[in-house]
Design a protein around this motif. Structure first.
Motif, PDB file in Angstrom:
ATOM      1  N   SER A  66       0.838  -1.214   0.000  1.00  0.00           N
ATOM      2  CA  SER A  66       0.000   0.000   0.000  1.00  0.00           C
ATOM      3  C   SER A  66       0.867   1.256   0.000  1.00  0.00           C
ATOM      4  N   ILE A  67       1.973   1.213   0.700  1.00  0.00           N
ATOM      5  CA  ILE A  67       2.881   2.371   0.720  1.00  0.00           C
ATOM      6  C   ILE A  67       3.506   2.576  -0.656  1.00  0.00           C
ATOM      7  N   VAL A  68       3.997   1.507  -1.247  1.00  0.00           N
ATOM      8  CA  VAL A  68       4.687   1.604  -2.533  1.00  0.00           C
ATOM      9  C   VAL A  68       3.723   2.029  -3.642  1.00  0.00           C
ATOM     10  N   PHE A  69       2.550   1.409  -3.701  1.00  0.00           N
ATOM     11  CA  PHE A  69       1.612   1.756  -4.771  1.00  0.00           C
ATOM     12  C   PHE A  69       1.000   3.136  -4.541  1.00  0.00           C
ATOM     13  N   GLY A  70       0.904   3.559  -3.288  1.00  0.00           N
ATOM     14  CA  GLY A  70       0.517   4.944  -2.991  1.00  0.00           C
ATOM     15  C   GLY A  70       1.568   5.919  -3.490  1.00  0.00           C
ATOM     16  N   PHE A  71       2.835   5.529  -3.353  1.00  0.00           N
ATOM     17  CA  PHE A  71       3.926   6.355  -3.868  1.00  0.00           C
ATOM     18  C   PHE A  71       3.842   6.474  -5.382  1.00  0.00           C
ATOM     19  N   PHE A  72       3.536   5.365  -6.078  1.00  0.00           N
ATOM     20  CA  PHE A  72       3.412   5.419  -7.541  1.00  0.00           C
ATOM     21  C   PHE A  72       2.367   6.448  -7.946  1.00  0.00           C
ATOM     22  N   GLU A  73       1.237   6.444  -7.265  1.00  0.00           N
ATOM     23  CA  GLU A  73       0.169   7.400  -7.572  1.00  0.00           C
ATOM     24  C   GLU A  73       0.631   8.828  -7.274  1.00  0.00           C
ATOM     25  N   GLN A  74       1.257   8.988  -6.122  1.00  0.00           N
ATOM     26  CA  GLN A  74       1.771  10.300  -5.720  1.00  0.00           C
ATOM     27  C   GLN A  74       2.804  10.813  -6.719  1.00  0.00           C
ATOM     28  N   ALA A  75       3.685   9.943  -7.165  1.00  0.00           N
ATOM     29  CA  ALA A  75       4.719  10.338  -8.126  1.00  0.00           C
ATOM     30  C   ALA A  75       4.093  10.764  -9.445  1.00  0.00           C
ATOM     31  N   GLY A  76       3.094  10.026  -9.907  1.00  0.00           N
ATOM     32  CA  GLY A  76       2.414  10.391 -11.154  1.00  0.00           C
ATOM     33  C   GLY A  76       1.798  11.772 -11.066  1.00  0.00           C
ATOM     34  N   ASN A  77       1.139  12.057  -9.954  1.00  0.00           N
ATOM     35  CA  ASN A  77       0.538  13.385  -9.745  1.00  0.00           C
ATOM     36  C   ASN A  77       1.615  14.460  -9.650  1.00  0.00           C
ATOM     37  N   THR A  78       2.721  14.131  -9.002  1.00  0.00           N
ATOM     38  CA  THR A  78       3.809  15.110  -8.850  1.00  0.00           C
ATOM     39  C   THR A  78       4.465  15.398 -10.191  1.00  0.00           C
ATOM     40  N   PHE A  79       4.662  14.373 -11.014  1.00  0.00           N
ATOM     41  CA  PHE A  79       5.223  14.599 -12.349  1.00  0.00           C
ATOM     42  C   PHE A  79       4.300  15.504 -13.169  1.00  0.00           C
ATOM     43  N   ALA A  80       2.998  15.285 -13.068  1.00  0.00           N
ATOM     44  CA  ALA A  80       2.040  16.139 -13.783  1.00  0.00           C
ATOM     45  C   ALA A  80       2.149  17.582 -13.278  1.00  0.00           C
ATOM     46  N   GLY A  81       2.282  17.748 -11.974  1.00  0.00           N
ATOM     47  CA  GLY A  81       2.455  19.081 -11.403  1.00  0.00           C
ATOM     48  C   GLY A  81       3.745  19.738 -11.844  1.00  0.00           C
ATOM     49  N   MET A  82       4.802  18.944 -11.949  1.00  0.00           N
ATOM     50  CA  MET A  82       6.089  19.482 -12.414  1.00  0.00           C
ATOM     51  C   MET A  82       5.993  19.916 -13.874  1.00  0.00           C
ATOM     52  N   ASP A  83       5.313  19.118 -14.686  1.00  0.00           N
ATOM     53  CA  ASP A  83       5.140  19.489 -16.097  1.00  0.00           C
ATOM     54  C   ASP A  83       4.400  20.816 -16.213  1.00  0.00           C
ATOM     55  N   LYS A  84       3.341  20.964 -15.412  1.00  0.00           N
ATOM     56  CA  LYS A  84       2.554  22.199 -15.439  1.00  0.00           C
ATOM     57  C   LYS A  84       3.395  23.380 -14.953  1.00  0.00           C
ATOM     58  N   ALA A  85       4.116  23.189 -13.851  1.00  0.00           N
ATOM     59  CA  ALA A  85       4.955  24.261 -13.304  1.00  0.00           C
ATOM     60  C   ALA A  85       6.070  24.630 -14.280  1.00  0.00           C
ATOM     61  N   LEU A  86       6.596  23.657 -14.978  1.00  0.00           N
ATOM     62  CA  LEU A  86       7.637  23.923 -15.971  1.00  0.00           C
ATOM     63  C   LEU A  86       7.060  24.744 -17.121  1.00  0.00           C
ATOM     64  N   GLU A  87       5.869  24.367 -17.567  1.00  0.00           N
ATOM     65  CA  GLU A  87       5.188  25.104 -18.636  1.00  0.00           C
ATOM     66  C   GLU A  87       4.903  26.547 -18.210  1.00  0.00           C
ATOM     67  N   GLU A  88       4.547  26.723 -16.944  1.00  0.00           N
ATOM     68  CA  GLU A  88       4.239  28.060 -16.408  1.00  0.00           C
ATOM     69  C   GLU A  88       5.493  28.799 -15.935  1.00  0.00           C
ATOM     70  N   LYS A  89       6.647  28.133 -16.029  1.00  0.00           N
ATOM     71  CA  LYS A  89       7.931  28.708 -15.599  1.00  0.00           C
ATOM     72  C   LYS A  89       7.892  29.117 -14.128  1.00  0.00           C
ATOM     73  N   ASN A  90       7.275  28.260 -13.321  1.00  0.00           N
ATOM     74  CA  ASN A  90       7.072  28.525 -11.902  1.00  0.00           C
ATOM     75  C   ASN A  90       8.161  27.814 -11.088  1.00  0.00           C
ATOM     76  N   LEU A  91       9.292  28.474 -10.930  1.00  0.00           N
ATOM     77  CA  LEU A  91      10.427  27.881 -10.229  1.00  0.00           C
ATOM     78  C   LEU A  91      10.119  27.533  -8.767  1.00  0.00           C
ATOM     79  N   GLU A  93       7.323  26.604  -7.427  1.00  0.00           N
ATOM     80  CA  GLU A  93       6.487  25.393  -7.412  1.00  0.00           C
ATOM     81  C   GLU A  93       7.326  24.170  -7.771  1.00  0.00           C
ATOM     82  N   LEU A  94       8.221  24.306  -8.719  1.00  0.00           N
ATOM     83  CA  LEU A  94       9.104  23.194  -9.070  1.00  0.00           C
ATOM     84  C   LEU A  94       9.977  22.799  -7.876  1.00  0.00           C
ATOM     85  N   SER A  95      10.466  23.791  -7.155  1.00  0.00           N
ATOM     86  CA  SER A  95      11.268  23.518  -5.972  1.00  0.00           C
ATOM     87  C   SER A  95      10.447  22.768  -4.927  1.00  0.00           C
TER      88      SER A  95
END
Length: 172
Positions: A66-91, A93-95
């Motif tokens: 449950s911890i590991v598969f929760g991490f997979f979900e969390q990582a997927g959401n975080t990667f999506a957030g990083m992509d958005k922050a990168l597109e918005e040039k939001n340093l 948020e990326l940090s």
């Protein structure tokens, strides 16, 4: 009272670095992850074994799964957030996102993932990859984050593959 004579017996020289390396290598090869983590560098086995020790049933591995598969979900959401922050040039948020994913990846022993997340955290805060302040432009930091994010995705895919293979085998 008779005095006791102390005899000094020299001990053989031990090369501590070699001893530590051989102990780590021995531990890594005896780890349940060893068949899935061929180079032993994708997941820190000692750290991950601490998570596995919390499982009530070694066959089901319900708690750690449950911890590991929760991490997979969390990582997927975080990667999506990083992509958005990168597109918005939001340093900032990326940090923040780099910092967030760094903590959970460290908990699981995903050292390469953790290190790349830490780089993103630093770069988003106008610091070099090691955390020292830098006067480079936002464009410079965004480019370095883009490169590091590509590297991070590869490291994450490797770690996810190792862990999914481990849990696939554990479920059989």
């Amino acid at each position: 009272m008779a005095s006791r004579e102390v005899l000094f017996v020299p001990k053989p020289a031990i090369h501590w670095a070699r001893l530590a390396d051989s102990t780590t290598a021995s531990f890594q090869s005896s780890s349940p992850l060893a068949p899935y983590d061929k180079d032993g560098e994708t997941v820190d086995h000692a750290t991950f074994e601490q998570i596995l020790e919390m499982d009530d049933d070694e066959d089901e591995r319900e708690f750690s799964r449950s911890i590991v598969f929760g991490f997979f979900e969390q990582a997927g959401n975080t990667f999506a957030g990083m992509d958005k922050a990168l597109e918005e040039k939001n340093l900032p948020e990326l940090s923040a996102l780099g910092h967030f994913l760094k903590g959970s990846s460290a908990t699981l022993g995903l050292s390469k993932v953790k290190d790349s997340c830490e780089k993103i955290q630093h770069l988003g805060a106008h610091k070099d990859e090691n955390g020292s302040p830098s006067n480079e432009s936002d464009a410079y930091f965004l480019d370095k984050i883009r490169q590091t994010l590509d590297q991070l995705r590869g490291e994450y895919e490797d770690a996810e593959g190792v862990l999914r293979s481990f849990y696939d085998a554990a479920g059989k």
